[in-house]
Scaffold this active site. Structure first.
Site, PDB file in Angstrom:
ATOM      1  N   GLU A 297       3.797   0.637 -11.651  1.00  0.00           N
ATOM      2  CA  GLU A 297       3.869   1.573 -12.517  1.00  0.00           C
ATOM      3  C   GLU A 297       4.327   2.692 -12.079  1.00  0.00           C
ATOM      4  OE1 GLU A 297       2.930   1.430 -15.073  1.00  0.00           O
ATOM      5  OE2 GLU A 297       1.294  -0.764 -15.540  1.00  0.00           O
TER       6      GLU A 297
ATOM      7  N   LYS B  68      -4.734   1.198  -0.621  1.00  0.00           N
ATOM      8  CA  LYS B  68      -4.683   1.847   0.507  1.00  0.00           C
ATOM      9  C   LYS B  68      -4.080   3.156  -1.157  1.00  0.00           C
ATOM     10  CE  LYS B  68      -0.235   4.122   1.713  1.00  0.00           C
ATOM     11  NZ  LYS B  68      -0.811   5.688   1.538  1.00  0.00           N
TER      12      LYS B  68
ATOM     13  N   CYS C 140       1.948  11.034 -14.835  1.00  0.00           N
ATOM     14  CA  CYS C 140       3.085  10.437 -14.728  1.00  0.00           C
ATOM     15  C   CYS C 140       3.086  10.475 -16.569  1.00  0.00           C
ATOM     16  CB  CYS C 140       2.679   8.710 -14.466  1.00  0.00           C
ATOM     17  SG  CYS C 140       1.022   8.107 -15.630  1.00  0.00           S
TER      18      CYS C 140
ATOM     19  N   GLU D  19      12.033  13.332 -13.064  1.00  0.00           N
ATOM     20  CA  GLU D  19      11.424  13.641 -12.780  1.00  0.00           C
ATOM     21  C   GLU D  19      10.897  14.688 -11.828  1.00  0.00           C
ATOM     22  OE1 GLU D  19       8.432  10.258 -11.276  1.00  0.00           O
ATOM     23  OE2 GLU D  19       6.564  10.888 -12.978  1.00  0.00           O
TER      24      GLU D  19
HETATM   25  P1  NDP Z   1       4.645   7.683  -3.858  1.00  0.00           P
HETATM   26  O1  NDP Z   1       5.231   6.732  -3.932  1.00  0.00           O
HETATM   27  O2  NDP Z   1       5.267   8.932  -3.042  1.00  0.00           O
HETATM   28  O3  NDP Z   1       3.454   6.745  -3.623  1.00  0.00           O
HETATM   29  C1  NDP Z   1       2.974   6.435  -3.827  1.00  0.00           C
HETATM   30  C2  NDP Z   1       2.067   5.109  -3.135  1.00  0.00           C
HETATM   31  O4  NDP Z   1       2.998   4.463  -2.393  1.00  0.00           O
HETATM   32  C3  NDP Z   1       1.507   6.379  -1.907  1.00  0.00           C
HETATM   33  O5  NDP Z   1       0.050   5.344  -1.589  1.00  0.00           O
HETATM   34  C4  NDP Z   1       1.993   5.907  -0.653  1.00  0.00           C
HETATM   35  O6  NDP Z   1       1.409   5.928   0.136  1.00  0.00           O
HETATM   36  C5  NDP Z   1       2.787   4.627  -1.272  1.00  0.00           C
HETATM   37  N1  NDP Z   1       3.755   4.285  -0.550  1.00  0.00           N
HETATM   38  C6  NDP Z   1       5.048   5.074   0.232  1.00  0.00           C
HETATM   39  N2  NDP Z   1       6.258   5.061  -0.014  1.00  0.00           N
HETATM   40  C7  NDP Z   1       5.537   2.950   0.540  1.00  0.00           C
HETATM   41  C8  NDP Z   1       6.448   1.371   0.718  1.00  0.00           C
HETATM   42  N3  NDP Z   1       6.836   2.209   1.934  1.00  0.00           N
HETATM   43  N4  NDP Z   1       5.753   0.008   0.897  1.00  0.00           N
HETATM   44  C9  NDP Z   1       4.390   0.658   0.600  1.00  0.00           C
HETATM   45  N5  NDP Z   1       4.023   1.710   0.489  1.00  0.00           N
HETATM   46  C10 NDP Z   1       4.149   2.720   0.483  1.00  0.00           C
HETATM   47  O7  NDP Z   1       4.746   8.146  -5.493  1.00  0.00           O
HETATM   48  P2  NDP Z   1       2.942   9.677  -4.732  1.00  0.00           P
HETATM   49  O8  NDP Z   1       2.066   9.600  -4.726  1.00  0.00           O
HETATM   50  O9  NDP Z   1       4.038  10.925  -4.954  1.00  0.00           O
HETATM   51  O10 NDP Z   1       2.957   9.805  -6.942  1.00  0.00           O
HETATM   52  C11 NDP Z   1       3.915  10.555  -7.680  1.00  0.00           C
HETATM   53  C12 NDP Z   1       5.036   8.990  -7.959  1.00  0.00           C
HETATM   54  O11 NDP Z   1       3.538   8.152  -9.128  1.00  0.00           O
HETATM   55  C13 NDP Z   1       5.419  10.085  -9.108  1.00  0.00           C
HETATM   56  O12 NDP Z   1       6.820   9.167  -9.599  1.00  0.00           O
HETATM   57  C14 NDP Z   1       4.535   9.221 -11.271  1.00  0.00           C
HETATM   58  O13 NDP Z   1       5.054   9.523 -11.901  1.00  0.00           O
HETATM   59  C15 NDP Z   1       3.668   8.253 -10.073  1.00  0.00           C
HETATM   60  N6  NDP Z   1       3.232   7.600 -11.532  1.00  0.00           N
HETATM   61  C16 NDP Z   1       3.236   6.810 -12.340  1.00  0.00           C
HETATM   62  C17 NDP Z   1       1.657   6.534 -13.026  1.00  0.00           C
HETATM   63  C18 NDP Z   1       1.922   4.960 -13.968  1.00  0.00           C
HETATM   64  O14 NDP Z   1       0.972   4.556 -14.315  1.00  0.00           O
HETATM   65  N7  NDP Z   1       3.219   4.852 -14.319  1.00  0.00           N
HETATM   66  C19 NDP Z   1       0.536   7.140 -12.953  1.00  0.00           C
HETATM   67  C20 NDP Z   1       0.964   7.962 -12.055  1.00  0.00           C
HETATM   68  C21 NDP Z   1       1.869   8.231 -10.624  1.00  0.00           C
HETATM   69  P3  NDP Z   1       1.631   8.133   0.859  1.00  0.00           P
HETATM   70  O15 NDP Z   1       1.402   8.592  -0.050  1.00  0.00           O
HETATM   71  O16 NDP Z   1       0.520   7.648   2.337  1.00  0.00           O
HETATM   72  O17 NDP Z   1       3.234   8.208   1.525  1.00  0.00           O
END
Ligand code: NDP
Length: 479
Positions: free
Chosen positions: A248, A173, A282, A383
């Site tokens: 991550e 997803k 990130c 963050e």
């Molecule tokens: P989110 O945690 O909001 O979402 C990440 C993914 O998880 C999306 O596909 C989201 O869907 C999905 N998701 C949300 N809630 C659930 C749940 N309860 N169960 C399963 N899946 C779920 O992060 P963001 O998309 O806002 O991304 C930004 C964040 O990602 C920042 O904190 C950033 O630091 C981190 N990040 C970390 C990296 C790393 O390698 N350490 C690299 C890049 C980003 P939906 O979007 O549809 O809500």
């Protein structure tokens, strides 16, 4: 344009026929709809993956590798189309999607297509016992891959490629905010000859579609990239089911600048590490610590360079900084500027929403530099994930090390210095999964990638990813 799920090699509508609007961040307009997939769609994706697993896991490695190389080539061949889709969906400058996001997605498939041919396991002769042990590294089965919106195809493929290279079948997803390139990947996989069901892509909301993947009792491993709060929630759901988890998560990375660094090089890279991809990486160095003797000089130069970084429409050639990904995200980032002011921070540059002529409803913001007097303020601890950095001076190595480590996160850190002894001392002491010295975001895909503390659990990259997506089994044969 309506996009569809990709299940068993076919594009399909969500079973419930419910849809979610998809926004273009550059002008704030709805330009399509995506499936609001339910548990039933996830179940259909799981079933397709399960029925493909036996054959895929038995497919010779060379054949798997050949198909993945073809996917990599087709991504390259579709560079323009994919980059335009990524830029439109995410708000990032088109040149950035062309130079980084899409080429890297192609590299991810190529890298793991090659890596799997070199992935070996160990054997141990139990001397004197007439026995030999060897380790079988077997694919897990059906695995779940969930990725965020900041580097959509780049991070989506970073998970899918090692998962399928290792012989697993995938239910994946992408973020609901940036679904477009994941959608286009489906047709590329079909063209490349990836058997039906090996990769299944379901679109929808994190809390329902994503949650259904995490809760599925027969999806035995979850590879997740996203926010720390979401990661903690996923861990709570998955842990009692004893799933393998790779998390991550967020970062609040220090960029530590010593007076003896190569100044011009540092300044150019610091612009990128602060505001690249609108600060939505990130790994961005969002906390800048500068040695006192060059602090005033750095402040002046940094602000002067930032003034000339053009914020504009993502498709415009001269744009350096595009639109933020969504309206709620823009509001969140702007709110942090208010928090900074309340805490006594001084905005040295930026801080405001921007209106771009002809695209008045787009989600634009000035790159923002905030001078803080203490590292303990919220803008220096939480963050923000936007084009906002904090800066403050330091006097000693011990002092800056303590400040660098005094956050809950531990993803990456950058040091600028030409002192080798200091480099060796500090790289050992910094609490981070990745430390860059005199560079930033220089990636070699063989290296372990991930964070410590609240930045995550486990490592991606190279053989670490192939280890995550396989289960080791010890076989002991007495002869
Ligand atoms: P989110 O945690 O909001 O979402 C990440 C993914 O998880 C999306 O596909 C989201 O869907 C999905 N998701 C949300 N809630 C659930 C749940 N309860 N169960 C399963 N899946 C779920 O992060 P963001 O998309 O806002 O991304 C930004 C964040 O990602 C920042 O904190 C950033 O630091 C981190 N990040 C970390 C990296 C790393 O390698 N350490 C690299 C890049 C980003 P939906 O979007 O549809 O809500």
């Amino acid at each position: 344009m309506n996009i569809q799920n990709y299940i068993n090699g076919q594009y399909t509508n969500p079973i419930s026929n419910e849809w979610i609007d998809n926004y273009n961040p550059s002008n704030g307009e709805i330009y399509g709809q995506i499936p609001n997939s339910s548990k039933d769609d996830v179940e259909a994706a799981y079933k397709a993956a399960k029925s493909a697993f036996k054959q895929w896991s038995q497919t010779p490695i060379e054949e798997r590798s050949r198909i993945m190389l073809r996917i990599s080539e087709l991504i390259e061949a579709n560079l323009e189309r994919l980059a335009e889709a990524e830029s439109k969906d995410n708000g990032k400058p088109l040149w950035l999607a062309k130079a980084v996001d899409i080429p890297r997605a192609s590299s991810n498939f190529r890298f793991f297509a090659n890596a799997i041919t070199q992935f070996a396991s160990e054997s141990h002769e139990s001397v004197g016992l007439n026995a030999v042990n060897y380790t079988l590294r077997q694919p897990i089965g059906v695995v779940g891959c969930i990725s965020p919106w900041n580097l959509p195809l780049y991070l989506f493929s970073w998970k899918i490629a090692p998962a399928i290279a290792a012989g697993n079948c995938v239910v994946a997803k992408p973020s609901e905010v940036t679904p477009m390139t994941a959608y286009l990947l489906g047709e590329i996989c079909t063209k490349a000859g990836l058997p039906n069901g090996v990769l299944n892509i379901v679109h929808g909301l994190g809390g329902s579609t994503g949650q259904a993947i995490v809760e599925h009792s027969d999806i035995k491993a979850i590879s997740f990239t996203g926010g720390t709060t979401t990661g903690a929630h996923i861990a709570r759901v998955a842990a009692p089911m004893f799933k393998k988890l790779s998390l991550e998560l967020g970062g609040k990375n220090p960029n530590i600048i010593f007076a003896d660094c190569d100044y011009e090089d540092m300044l150019t890279t610091t612009i990128r590490s602060s505001f690249g991809n609108q600060g939505q990486i990130c790994l961005c160095g969002s906390r800048i610590f500068v040695e006192k003797s060059i602090y005033e000089q750095f402040k002046t130069d940094f602000v002067n360079v930032i003034k000339n970084q053009k914020v504009g429409h993502p498709m415009a050639e001269e744009t350096k900084i595009g639109a933020l990904v969504s309206k709620p995200h823009l509001e969140k980032v702007l709110n942090y500027v208010e928090i900074a002011k309340e805490e006594g921070g001084k905005v040295l540059y930026g801080g405001h929403k921007l209106t771009i002529e002809g695209h008045e409803n787009g989600y634009y913001m000035e790159p923002t530099i905030i001078e803080v007097s203490t590292d303990e303020c919220r803008v220096n601890q939480e963050e923000i994930f936007g084009p906002v950095v904090t800066i403050m001076p330091f006097e000693t190595e011990e002092e800056v090390l303590a400040m660098a480590n005094k956050v809950n996160y531990g993803l990456s850190a950058t040091i600028w210095t030409n002192d080798l002894k200091r480099t060796m001392r500090m790289t050992k002491e910094l609490q981070a999964g990745i430390v860059w010295v005199n560079t930033w975001l220089m990636r070699d895909l063989r290296t372990p990638f991930g964070g410590v503390k609240d930045s995550g659990v486990g490592r991606e990259g190279g053989f670490e990813a192939l280890r995550f997506f396989t289960e080791p089994k010890n076989v002991c044969i007495k002869y």
